[in-house]
Design an enzyme around this catalytic site. Structure first.
Site, PDB file in Angstrom:
ATOM      1  N   LYS A 117       0.843  -1.198   0.000  1.00  0.00           N
ATOM      2  CA  LYS A 117       0.000   0.000   0.000  1.00  0.00           C
ATOM      3  C   LYS A 117       0.880   1.251   0.000  1.00  0.00           C
ATOM      4  O   LYS A 117       2.092   1.175   0.195  1.00  0.00           O
ATOM      5  CB  LYS A 117      -0.917  -0.013   1.226  1.00  0.00           C
ATOM      6  CG  LYS A 117      -0.186   0.010   2.555  1.00  0.00           C
ATOM      7  CD  LYS A 117      -1.145  -0.046   3.724  1.00  0.00           C
ATOM      8  CE  LYS A 117      -0.371  -0.045   5.043  1.00  0.00           C
ATOM      9  NZ  LYS A 117      -1.284  -0.008   6.207  1.00  0.00           N
ATOM     10  N   ARG A 177     -10.202   0.373  15.369  1.00  0.00           N
ATOM     11  CA  ARG A 177     -10.066   1.271  14.227  1.00  0.00           C
ATOM     12  C   ARG A 177     -11.029   0.813  13.140  1.00  0.00           C
ATOM     13  O   ARG A 177     -11.966   1.510  12.799  1.00  0.00           O
ATOM     14  CB  ARG A 177      -8.603   1.261  13.745  1.00  0.00           C
ATOM     15  CG  ARG A 177      -8.262   2.321  12.740  1.00  0.00           C
ATOM     16  CD  ARG A 177      -6.791   2.273  12.367  1.00  0.00           C
ATOM     17  NE  ARG A 177      -6.405   0.984  11.776  1.00  0.00           N
ATOM     18  CZ  ARG A 177      -5.196   0.732  11.280  1.00  0.00           C
ATOM     19  NH1 ARG A 177      -4.247   1.663  11.343  1.00  0.00           N
ATOM     20  NH2 ARG A 177      -4.915  -0.445  10.751  1.00  0.00           N
ATOM     21  N   TYR A 218      16.456  29.982   7.103  1.00  0.00           N
ATOM     22  CA  TYR A 218      15.307  30.770   7.543  1.00  0.00           C
ATOM     23  C   TYR A 218      15.254  30.897   9.064  1.00  0.00           C
ATOM     24  O   TYR A 218      15.527  29.934   9.789  1.00  0.00           O
ATOM     25  CB  TYR A 218      13.999  30.122   7.071  1.00  0.00           C
ATOM     26  CG  TYR A 218      13.720  30.293   5.601  1.00  0.00           C
ATOM     27  CD1 TYR A 218      13.559  31.552   5.037  1.00  0.00           C
ATOM     28  CD2 TYR A 218      13.598  29.182   4.774  1.00  0.00           C
ATOM     29  CE1 TYR A 218      13.290  31.708   3.679  1.00  0.00           C
ATOM     30  CE2 TYR A 218      13.322  29.324   3.416  1.00  0.00           C
ATOM     31  CZ  TYR A 218      13.173  30.584   2.877  1.00  0.00           C
ATOM     32  OH  TYR A 218      12.906  30.730   1.540  1.00  0.00           O
ATOM     33  N   MET A 236      12.092  24.438   1.417  1.00  0.00           N
ATOM     34  CA  MET A 236      11.266  23.690   0.469  1.00  0.00           C
ATOM     35  C   MET A 236      12.110  22.822  -0.461  1.00  0.00           C
ATOM     36  O   MET A 236      11.746  21.679  -0.757  1.00  0.00           O
ATOM     37  CB  MET A 236      10.407  24.643  -0.369  1.00  0.00           C
ATOM     38  CG  MET A 236       9.481  23.935  -1.340  1.00  0.00           C
ATOM     39  SD  MET A 236       8.456  25.063  -2.309  1.00  0.00           S
ATOM     40  CE  MET A 236       7.328  25.662  -1.039  1.00  0.00           C
TER      41      MET A 236
END
Length: 355
Positions: free
Chosen positions: A35, A131, A254, A302
């Site tokens: 998956k 779940r 940053y 990024m």
């Protein structure tokens, strides 16, 4: 044009890991769980590498199953979440995709199938994870009725551990106890995920469902993949695209979050959170350059990260940086970031070519 950032997928390591799993759970049928695009490794590629040696593939959704069918994979496929609508239930049945049924509403969709269509049914029972899964009492009362449904060809019963990675957790034995009734029904059963394959041999039953272990990350708390005999399948690398000296007192990146305490040589690497590298990775998170650990410094951007290569003079522009792989286990990187290997592997974005 690719900037040099790449995830290399080692098919031989994938096949090796399957053999390790087969030795651990001898004579059991295997749903190879691929998956989430095979945990970020490429579902079609991995399915083609494994299809001759497993009994089927397990995915989460109909879309994932259909991708395999459209790629020519004829091996049995199991949708672990089952169908999301009656229409999807029919489509899956017509595409020879096996479905997990975990809710009474899904079972009701069997009534809408054509009379000449009979399908294998996997029933998921909730033994304590809470779940997905049918209530155990409900399933005990209705098992024979489901098995006699005219559209049902065969019954299989499954459950899922919540804490198999921690062998001593008391819920594991509670779940095994709850599931024990269904192992006496004569129908094939499945409960063991990757962690349970090692921690709970008594849960192997008829089918096992290895996932993360196939891809060379550890499914067990406090045990490394190498200790289990597993090899990493993904090697995520990116090139250095710049390097500079930063003086004591100067910052990098940053927010000026990291400030050099001494004169430091910093390399900029062509990979960032748009490529799937976690933005929350803290300074000190390891990368590997020219055979040495180069810790992350400053915030993840990024498209770029910056690492300290002061002690690695051979690290220059175009040198390859390993984010995780053969020499730097993904689980070790995940531990520094405060997450798990599964998370890092499945984050790697489509911007990163898989080779």
């Amino acid at each position: 044009m690719n900037r040099g950032t790449v995830a290399r997928i080692n098919v031989s390591a994938l096949q090796h890991n399957l053999r390790v799993i087969q030795r651990q759970a001898k004579h059991r049928k295997i749903w190879a769980v691929i998956k989430a695009d095979a945990y970020g490794h490429g579902a079609v590629t991995c399915a083609k590498a494994l299809c001759d040696d497993v009994d089927g593939f397990a995915v989460a959704t109909f879309g994932e199953a259909l991708e395999l069918r459209q790629a020519g994979i004829t091996t049995p496929i199991l949708m672990l979440e089952g169908a999301s609508t009656a229409s999807e239930c029919l489509q899956a049945a017509e595409s020879h995709i096996t479905q997990m049924f975990h809710h009474p509403d899904q079972l009701a969709w069997l009534d809408a199938l054509p009379q000449d269509l009979r399908i294998p049914v996997w029933l998921k029972v909730d033994t304590g994870m809470h779940r997905l899964g049918l209530d155990p009492d409900y399933l005990r009362r209705n098992l024979n009725k489901i098995a006699q449904h005219p559209q049902v060809d065969a019954i299989n019963i499954a459950s899922h551990f919540a804490c198999a990675d921690t062998a001593a957790h008391p819920l594991n034995q509670q779940q095994l106890g709850s599931f024990s009734f269904f192992t006496t029904t004569g129908w094939p059963c499945s409960m063991a995920n990757s962690a349970a394959i090692w921690n709970f041999p008594e849960s192997h039953f008829d089918w096992i469902r290895p996932g993360i272990a196939l891809f060379g990350a550890s499914p067990i708390a406090d045990t490394s993949a190498a200790e289990l005999g597993l090899r990493p399948v993904m090697n995520l690398t990116a090139p250095i695209i710049a390097e500079r000296w930063v003086e004591a007192g100067e910052s990098v990146g940053y927010g000026c979050d990291w400030v050099a305490q001494v004169r430091t040589r910093v390399a900029t690497v062509a990979l960032g959170y748009a490529d799937g590298y976690p933005r929350q990775a803290p300074s000190g998170t390891p990368t590997r350059v020219c055979g040495h650990i180069a810790p992350l410094v400053g915030r993840v951007s990024m498209d770029m990260i910056t690492v300290d290569v002061t002690h690695i003079p051979e690290a220059v522009c175009h040198s390859s940086v390993e984010l995780w792989g053969d020499h730097l286990p993904v689980d070790e990187v995940a531990q520094h970031i405060g997450t798990i290997g599964y998370d890092l592997l499945t984050r790697v974005s489509s911007r990163v070519p898989r080779l």
